[in-house]
Design a protein around this motif. Structure first.
Motif, PDB file in Angstrom:
ATOM      1  N   ASN B   7       2.737  63.826  60.254  1.00 57.01           N
ATOM      2  CA  ASN B   7       2.056  64.594  59.224  1.00 57.01           C
ATOM      3  C   ASN B   7       2.795  64.632  57.902  1.00 57.01           C
ATOM      4  O   ASN B   7       2.257  65.013  56.893  1.00 57.01           O
ATOM      5  N   CYS B  23      10.748  66.212  56.032  1.00 55.14           N
ATOM      6  CA  CYS B  23      10.109  65.647  57.206  1.00 55.14           C
ATOM      7  C   CYS B  23       9.963  66.804  58.163  1.00 55.14           C
ATOM      8  O   CYS B  23      10.863  67.614  58.312  1.00 55.14           O
ATOM      9  N   ALA B  24       8.823  66.900  58.789  1.00 53.42           N
ATOM     10  CA  ALA B  24       8.611  68.017  59.703  1.00 53.42           C
ATOM     11  C   ALA B  24       9.699  68.050  60.740  1.00 53.42           C
ATOM     12  O   ALA B  24      10.053  69.086  61.264  1.00 53.42           O
ATOM     13  N   VAL B  80      13.327  69.825  53.498  1.00 52.93           N
ATOM     14  CA  VAL B  80      12.631  71.098  53.698  1.00 52.93           C
ATOM     15  C   VAL B  80      12.380  71.252  55.185  1.00 52.93           C
ATOM     16  O   VAL B  80      11.741  70.406  55.806  1.00 52.93           O
ATOM     17  N   VAL B  81      12.943  72.293  55.757  1.00 53.97           N
ATOM     18  CA  VAL B  81      12.876  72.423  57.215  1.00 53.97           C
ATOM     19  C   VAL B  81      12.062  73.622  57.687  1.00 53.97           C
ATOM     20  O   VAL B  81      11.748  73.725  58.870  1.00 53.97           O
ATOM     21  N   ARG B  82      11.735  74.535  56.789  1.00 49.16           N
ATOM     22  CA  ARG B  82      10.975  75.705  57.239  1.00 49.16           C
ATOM     23  C   ARG B  82      10.460  76.467  56.029  1.00 49.16           C
ATOM     24  O   ARG B  82      11.008  76.366  54.939  1.00 49.16           O
ATOM     25  N   GLN B  83       9.421  77.244  56.253  1.00 58.32           N
ATOM     26  CA  GLN B  83       8.944  78.163  55.237  1.00 58.32           C
ATOM     27  C   GLN B  83       9.060  79.591  55.771  1.00 58.32           C
ATOM     28  O   GLN B  83       9.146  79.816  56.974  1.00 58.32           O
ATOM     29  N   LYS B 105       1.496  78.905  54.628  1.00 60.62           N
ATOM     30  CA  LYS B 105       2.514  78.465  55.586  1.00 60.62           C
ATOM     31  C   LYS B 105       2.457  76.960  55.817  1.00 60.62           C
ATOM     32  O   LYS B 105       3.374  76.374  56.391  1.00 60.62           O
ATOM     33  N   GLN B 108       3.929  73.049  52.756  1.00 63.75           N
ATOM     34  CA  GLN B 108       4.798  71.861  52.787  1.00 63.75           C
ATOM     35  C   GLN B 108       3.999  70.584  53.027  1.00 63.75           C
ATOM     36  O   GLN B 108       4.428  69.503  52.653  1.00 63.75           O
TER      37      GLN B 108
END
Lengths: 192, 873
Positions: B7, B23-24, B80-83, B105, B108
């Motif tokens: 995704n 990356c997720a 970016v690893v989390r919101q 949420k 990203q």
């Protein structure tokens, strides 16, 4: 000690913010969902009532996922959290098949199962689980189940609302401030 | 441990600069640290937070949802690893965290979406020069090729110059032109009544605020109401974020809720509201019958109608309160009682139209009685209907009949966006950065659906009545020649305007379509050149004053350098203007985006103890030096660093803090000293000025209207679901009433491409269970929805919370036309809507006619299982 979730159905709108907050924190691809929220109705038009429910792992007293895991990949932390160790999981799916709440989820791409750990790591740093902190309506709480009961009152349901399997099976650590409609028969899920 | 996300793009951080990689799966969900000090159970190492020790950056959540909530992203090791949402202060009911919704949420998956357009692109079959060279019929079907920025800008400028030289500024169309377009060439604009429907015209003439974004009461007053009526209002979906909790607080203190809506919606469900199901687009019949019942009950039992209020604060209710400028000696009361047409507007008269049983109408009339503390709060779905022109006057009249204005516990007003349930002057405001003023050389506007027809006809004559949202004026007879160029800037015009099928054909008919886009949106899909524009996460930052929240302004910072080759609007505008030989300073004043950000911070204000607005942010010489900007130090209530770190500022409220607000109280206390904006200075139930303006537009069916609220037969609506247009007869070809509920997967069209949201919110067609069963449609079946204008497919969601005869097509799905069949697989609402209009040209999104049937072709997959619409391979 036991830990679990509290859900206030007077505050749960079925918005599914918890669902995506969980996916974000756990980095879950499409197809794997650890927490999901749905809306149900009872009655027929125009005499219809509705309620929403956010479902996740209940960190059960009788954790059948843990009991049935043949390699001991699921264990209980000292605070009561039921945790799955993906390093040990062999992907046999015994946990997936045994949980009446459909909770541990098998991830085909990874070949292992996974589940909610109540954001154990976040909690060690004084944070709330992602679904709790992300709920815009403050419907979810997580914590020591006795403390939660003390805070939110003795009249909470322990998981006997109509849409859930009998709590006698696994003794979920679950407290619901339930709407009356949630005990009525023949609910329909709204798939919107 | 590492997983590859389907995704989230890895390509995004292969860009030229040191972009923050995302990356997720840049980090595993559960980390197992090797340190021996970690707690172990039975040989297992307990999970730690894998994102720990990263940096939280306040990130933009900038869309057209109406909220502005706190959104932060964790950046760790360049990814970016989390919101998360607001945790700036402990949460309480008085001082609630500004928590975001489900959509925020997944933000990203916008910035770092695998479907980002990373490079300038040109449609393969398009060449500059116009006519056959443009190969316009291939728009939406052609292949794309990556081109350089240099080529994209040169080609665009060349084609803009050519069209401009040939046709002048009216050779172009853009719904919302910016400074760059104003300076390059100018354009004809389109107008549409979009969100506020019939509240976009002449509310100030009635005495209401422009477009009526108010005036209800402050949130602390909600629990003082005995009854809160949510009319056509579902804040849980349309003001997602904090507002729903304000109503929960009222419910906990004993306030009773009533909802008037064709759907027993999520807000009503949560609040256990009593439901009055009204057919969409028939609200006037319901409201007139409510007025009739209030008058009857007042006569028979007394204490229902607040006559003193009506006579002191309104005009046009009865014979003795007519406004001086009235040209028709008629009034609402006598109309309701049947004096003019011999038809009293009884509940029995209304029921066949609106579908509400008479006893429910009587109950509703009692709730509105003057003895109750009642708040009549509304949203705008009921005025996005054909024939809804007089609803603003009628709804205000109902509130006035019960005297529900200007007093604690009483309100009659809007319930919109972040001021939903919390109206009042802002206690904290965002600053502005002054930019050069540019003027579009053309002032002409065309009603959006008619504009598509005009493009297809090569021009035409019409009355120009508006050129932008809520900007109606005297009619100006206008003739336009051909339009050959279309620009899409920041809006989603082709997706969010009705008559979409003609819109697509209009796009295919011109020489050139230039679009700035982040994804293969509908605008982009039917273009010739796509210029990749950054999201707000890739910009310097901003303080957003566009939202309506009176207690909070949000400030976001840069999360990452631009993804791929994308550029900001200002950078793109600069390149285009330079190529056109125009000085970019005329648009941007030589001001960097960072300087603009700084000036917005410096200009932000907060309510002081003395009731005056004061500077919000403390700025030191060192800050100015550190930022590398020009400015002056100032004293505020929060340091620059804290303002940036918190992602904004929330004014701490408490009960009785002196900042409570009661809508219209100033007018109620002093009607002569504080008159309203209407001719009479009062609330005009009969409004000559608004009526005269409407009639001057000479639109179809306007002869039905009066200067006061009456029931009119809409050009499309419930009546037209019957073969002969008469209620109760044989049903016609399109027997269902169709409407477009706003839907939580999206904010209008934004977010429709985000995989998590596509999985979470399936976007089905809403069907009444019995209607579906009568047609042999089962849950999840693929349904073909047909109108006179188009056909679309959606999976069926059967529900008991929707009125029989009503079909809901969630608003905003990105159209996906099967070119072989002409059927839209995405279920775009506007692909099913046409160009019918009446009154003063309201866009009738919510009372169209359709048919439904089980689809005999290939069943739809789930949206989340489909490949992304675009992948930059």
């Amino acid at each position: 000690m036991s830990v679990g979730f509290y859900l206030d159905q007077d505050r749960c709108t079925g918005c599914r913010a918890c669902q995506v907050a969980c996916k974000d924190k756990n980095r879950l691809e499409v197809g794997t969902i650890y927490r999901e929220a749905h809306t149900y109705t009872v009655g027929d038009f125009p005499n219809v009532k509705a309620y929403s429910y956010s479902a996740g792992c209940n960190h059960c007293e009788n954790a059948v996922c843990l009991n049935n895991c043949p390699v001991g990949a699921i264990y209980r932390a000292s605070d009561g959290t039921v945790i799955q160790d993906p390093e040990r999981c062999i992907g046999c799916r015994m946990c997936v098949m045994s949980c009446p709440y459909g909770q541990p989820k098998y991830d085909e791409a990874k070949g292992v199962s996974g589940k909610c750990d109540g954001c154990y790591g976040l909690r060690q740093d004084g944070n709330e689980p992602a679904c709790v902190a992300g709920c815009p309506n403050r419907a979810l709480k997580f914590g020591d189940i006795d403390e939660l009961r003390k805070e939110y009152g003795p009249d909470l349901d322990n998981g006997s609302i109509t849409i859930l399997p009998s709590p006698d099976e696994t003794h979920p650590n679950l407290l619901i401030k339930a709407k009356a409609a949630a005990f009525e028969k023949d609910p329909h899920r709204i798939n919107w | 441990m590492d997983i590859q996300s389907k995704n989230i793009s890895r390509r995004g951080f292969l860009g030229a600069s040191a972009a923050v990689a995302a990356c997720a799966a840049a980090l595993p969900a559960t980390a197992y640290a090797a340190e021996a000090t970690l707690e172990k159970v039975g040989g297992h190492v307990l999970p730690t937070d894998p994102a720990k020790d990263g940096k939280w950056v306040p990130a933009a959540c900038w869309h057209n949802c109406g909220g502005r909530c706190v959104n932060k992203v964790m950046v760790k090791d360049g990814a970016v690893v989390r919101q998360k949402t607001d945790d700036n202060h402990p949460d309480s009911e008085d001082y609630p965290q500004q928590r975001g919704c489900v959509r925020g949420k997944a933000q990203q998956q916008q910035c770092f979406g695998a479907d980002r357009i990373l490079h300038p692109m040109k449609r393969k079959g398009w060449q500059p020069g116009g006519g056959e060279k443009s190969n316009g019929q291939m728009r939406g079907k052609d292949e794309w090729e990556v081109i350089s920025w240099d080529e994209a800008i040169k080609l665009s400028a060349q084609e803009i110059k050519r069209i401009s030289d040939e046709l002048g500024p009216t050779g172009f169309y853009c719904k919302s032109p910016d400074a760059t377009i104003n300076l390059m060439c100018g354009c004809v604009r389109g107008w549409d009544t979009t969100s506020h429907g019939t509240y976009t015209m002449g509310c100030d003439m009635i005495g209401l605020p422009p477009t009526d974004c108010g005036k209800a009461n402050d949130r602390f007053d909600l629990p003082n109401a005995d009854h809160i009526i949510l009319y056509s209002s579902n804040p849980t979906w349309s003001a997602a974020g904090t507002p729903t909790t304000y109503f929960m607080r009222a419910k906990e203190s004993g306030t009773k809720f009533t909802t008037v809506d064709p759907l027993y919606n999520a807000t009503a469900q949560t609040l256990d509201a009593d439901w009055i199901p009204v057919r969409n687009g028939t609200d006037m019949a319901f409201m007139l019958a409510t007025a009739y019942e209030m008058l009857r009950l007042d006569k028979e039992e007394g204490n229902i109608v607040d006559w003193d209020f009506l006579h002191k604060y309104t005009v046009g209710f009865d014979e003795e309160s007519m406004p001086e400028d009235a040209t028709v000696n008629e009034n609402l009361k006598d109309y309701v009682e049947g004096k003019y047409d011999g038809q009293p507007k009884t509940p029995e008269w209304a029921e066949p139209i609106c579908g509400v049983p008479p006893e429910q109408i009587t109950n509703f009339a009692r709730i509105l009685g003057k003895q109750n503390k009642t708040m009549l709060l509304h949203n705008y779905g009921m005025v996005r209907c054909n024939g809804a022109e007089m609803i603003p006057q009628m709804l205000m009249a109902l509130g006035a009949m019960g005297g529900h204005m200007g007093k604690s516990g009483h309100a009659t007003g809007g319930n919109y966006h972040a001021n939903c349930g919390n109206y009042g002057p802002k206690l904290v405001t965002a600053g502005a950065s002054a930019m050069p003023k540019t003027t579009n050389p053309v002032s002409t506007g065309v009603r959006q659906p008619q504009l598509y027809d005009l493009i297809l006809n090569g021009g035409g004559s019409f009355l120009d009545v508006s050129n932008s949202y809520g900007n109606f004026h005297e009619p100006i007879p206008t003739t336009l020649g051909p339009i050959k160029g279309i620009f899409h800037v920041t809006d989603a015009t082709l997706q969010t305007s009705l008559h979409q099928k003609a819109g697509i054909e209009a796009h295919r008919a011109v020489d050139f379509v230039l679009t700035r886009a982040q994804f293969m949106t509908t605008n982009a899909k039917y273009s010739d050149i796509i210029l990749p524009v950054t999201t707000e996460w890739e910009r310097e930052g901003n303080v957003d004053g566009g939202a309506t929240n009176r207690e909070f302004i949000y400030c976001y910072s840069k999360v990452t350098d631009p993804i791929g080759e994308s550029k900001t609007d200002q950078e793109i505008g600069t390149l285009l203007l330079q190529e056109m030989g125009i000085d970019p300073d005329l648009a941007f004043g030589g001001k960097s985006e960072k300087q603009q950000f700084f000036e917005k911070i410096a200009g932000s204000k907060v309510m002081g103890d003395d009731g005056q607005m004061k500077p919000l942010v403390t700025i030191t010489d060192a800050d100015i030096k550190d930022w590398g900007v020009q400015g002056t130090p100032q004293e505020g209530v929060v340091s620059l660093q804290k303002f940036i770190d918190d992602g904004g500022y929330q004014y701490e409220r408490s009960a009785n803090d002196g900042h409570g607000f009661i809508g219209y109280k100033d007018f109620i206390d002093d009607p002569e000293g504080k008159p309203l904006t209407s001719n009479s200075g009062k609330l005009e139930i009969y409004c000559q000025k608004r009526y005269d303006r409407m009639v001057s537009y000479e639109y179809p069916g306007v002869d039905q209207y009066k200067p006061y609220p009456t029931y009119v037969t809409p050009c499309l609506g419930y009546e037209t679901t019957f073969k002969d247009g008469k209620i109760g007869g044989e049903k016609g070809e399109y027997p269902y009433l169709m409407y477009n509920p706003h839907y939580l997967r999206r904010s209008h069209s934004v977010f429709d491409n985000c995989p998590w949201l596509r999985e979470t919110w399936e976007n089905p067609v809403f069907l009444n269970r019995k209607d579906a069963q009568d047609k042999g449609i089962e849950e999840g079946d693929t349904v073909l929805v047909s109108t006179a204008h188009g056909q679309g497919l959606r999976k069926a969601a059967l529900m008991d919370v929707l009125m029989p005869g009503v079909v809901g097509i969630p608003h905003g799905a990105w159209v996906d036309v099967d070119e072989k069949t002409g059927i839209d697989r995405a279920g775009s609402d506007n692909y099913l809507l046409g160009n019918e209009y009446g009154g003063f040209g309201v866009s009738g999104y919510n009372n169209n006619n359709c048919n439904i049937e089980k689809y005999s072709g290939e069943a739809l997959k789930r949206d989340c299982e489909l490949p992304a619409r675009w992948s930059d391979k």
